[in-house]
Design a protein around this motif. Structure first.
Motif, PDB file in Angstrom:
ATOM      1  N   ASP A 119      68.998  25.408  20.928  1.00  0.00           N
ATOM      2  CA  ASP A 119      70.423  25.092  20.742  1.00  0.00           C
ATOM      3  C   ASP A 119      71.229  25.308  22.031  1.00  0.00           C
ATOM      4  N   ASP A 120      70.608  25.981  23.016  1.00  0.00           N
ATOM      5  CA  ASP A 120      71.317  26.285  24.266  1.00  0.00           C
ATOM      6  C   ASP A 120      70.347  26.089  25.434  1.00  0.00           C
ATOM      7  N   ILE A 121      69.655  24.970  25.408  1.00  0.00           N
ATOM      8  CA  ILE A 121      68.502  24.763  26.302  1.00  0.00           C
ATOM      9  C   ILE A 121      68.852  24.762  27.789  1.00  0.00           C
ATOM     10  N   ASP A 122      69.989  24.184  28.172  1.00  0.00           N
ATOM     11  CA  ASP A 122      70.350  24.119  29.598  1.00  0.00           C
ATOM     12  C   ASP A 122      70.630  25.501  30.176  1.00  0.00           C
ATOM     13  N   ARG A 123      71.433  26.279  29.444  1.00  0.00           N
ATOM     14  CA  ARG A 123      71.755  27.633  29.927  1.00  0.00           C
ATOM     15  C   ARG A 123      70.528  28.532  29.850  1.00  0.00           C
ATOM     16  N   ALA A 124      69.684  28.304  28.850  1.00  0.00           N
ATOM     17  CA  ALA A 124      68.448  29.086  28.721  1.00  0.00           C
ATOM     18  C   ALA A 124      67.533  28.811  29.918  1.00  0.00           C
ATOM     19  N   GLN A 125      67.461  27.553  30.328  1.00  0.00           N
ATOM     20  CA  GLN A 125      66.633  27.185  31.488  1.00  0.00           C
ATOM     21  C   GLN A 125      67.155  27.853  32.757  1.00  0.00           C
ATOM     22  N   LYS A 126      68.472  27.861  32.909  1.00  0.00           N
ATOM     23  CA  LYS A 126      69.087  28.487  34.083  1.00  0.00           C
ATOM     24  C   LYS A 126      68.783  29.996  34.094  1.00  0.00           C
TER      25      LYS A 126
END
Length: 214
Positions: free
Chosen positions: A76-83
């Motif tokens: 649900d928060d994939i971009d921030r999780a990747q960062k």
């Protein structure tokens, strides 16, 4: 009594360790907070560990946190999780061997030294002004925060210098490539000119002879 105390102490340490990891959302929020690009240059801050943490514990900590924030676990928060995951990877890569750890520990020691000098200067000025030589950093928590701020600043300064050096090297490389290309073009033109000059030699000689005889 000792046994009871040891059990209690172990339990307290376990609770501290559990709480220090935070939830996946809290870690993602923490490593994406305003100014995170700056703060995340400090690998100790990213992994929430002390500078004297043994390498085995650093590895354990990294695994624990990377599993928590992995993009696959936070769809649900994939971009921030990747960062966040990338920030953890970078921090761990910096500290994963003795050399990297030692270099980072030296930065923290330098931060402590600068903080101590700053406190000394403050107290000297207060004494000179005839005031009480009490400073906020006399409080251990305030002192730790001052060292933390100075540590982050040093890591940021090093990153800035690294980028400037990289930019200079790239600029020099580009300039050299352009010079080499110009030199190659000049050689090519000279070779072409020599070839044409040689090819037209006979014509020029005949023309001169005709002119003379005329």
């Amino acid at each position: 009594k000792n046994e009871t105390f040891n059990e209690f102490y172990s339990e307290v340490k376990a609770i501290e360790e559990r709480d220090s990891v935070l939830t996946s959302k809290q870690q993602i929020d923490r490593l994406n907070r305003p100014g995170s690009t700056y703060f995340n240059l400090n690998p100790f801050d990213v992994l929430q560990i002390d500078p004297d943490t043994p390498l085995a514990a650093v590895k354990k900590r990294y695994r624990q946190m990377s599993i928590l924030v992995h993009p696959d676990k936070n769809p649900d928060d994939i971009d921030r999780a990747q960062k966040t995951f990338d920030a953890l990877n970078k921090a761990y890569k910096t500290l994963e061997n003795e050399e990297g750890m030692k270099r980072c520990q030296e930065i923290v020691e330098e931060a402590k030294s600068r903080t101590d000098d700053m406190i000394k200067h403050k107290k000297k000025q207060l004494k000179k002004d005839g005031k009480a030589v009490d400073v906020p950093e006399d409080n251990i928590e305030k002192y730790k925060h001052a060292v933390y701020v100075q540590t982050c600043k040093l890591f940021a300064d090093l990153e800035r210098m690294r980028r400037e050096k990289e930019a200079r090297e790239m600029h020099e490389k580009k300039r050299k490539a352009e010079e080499d290309a110009d030199e190659e073009e000049k050689k090519k033109m000279q070779k072409e000119w020599d070839k044409n000059f040689e090819a037209s030699r006979t014509g020029r000689v005949d023309s001169w002879r005709n002119f003379k005889s005329g």
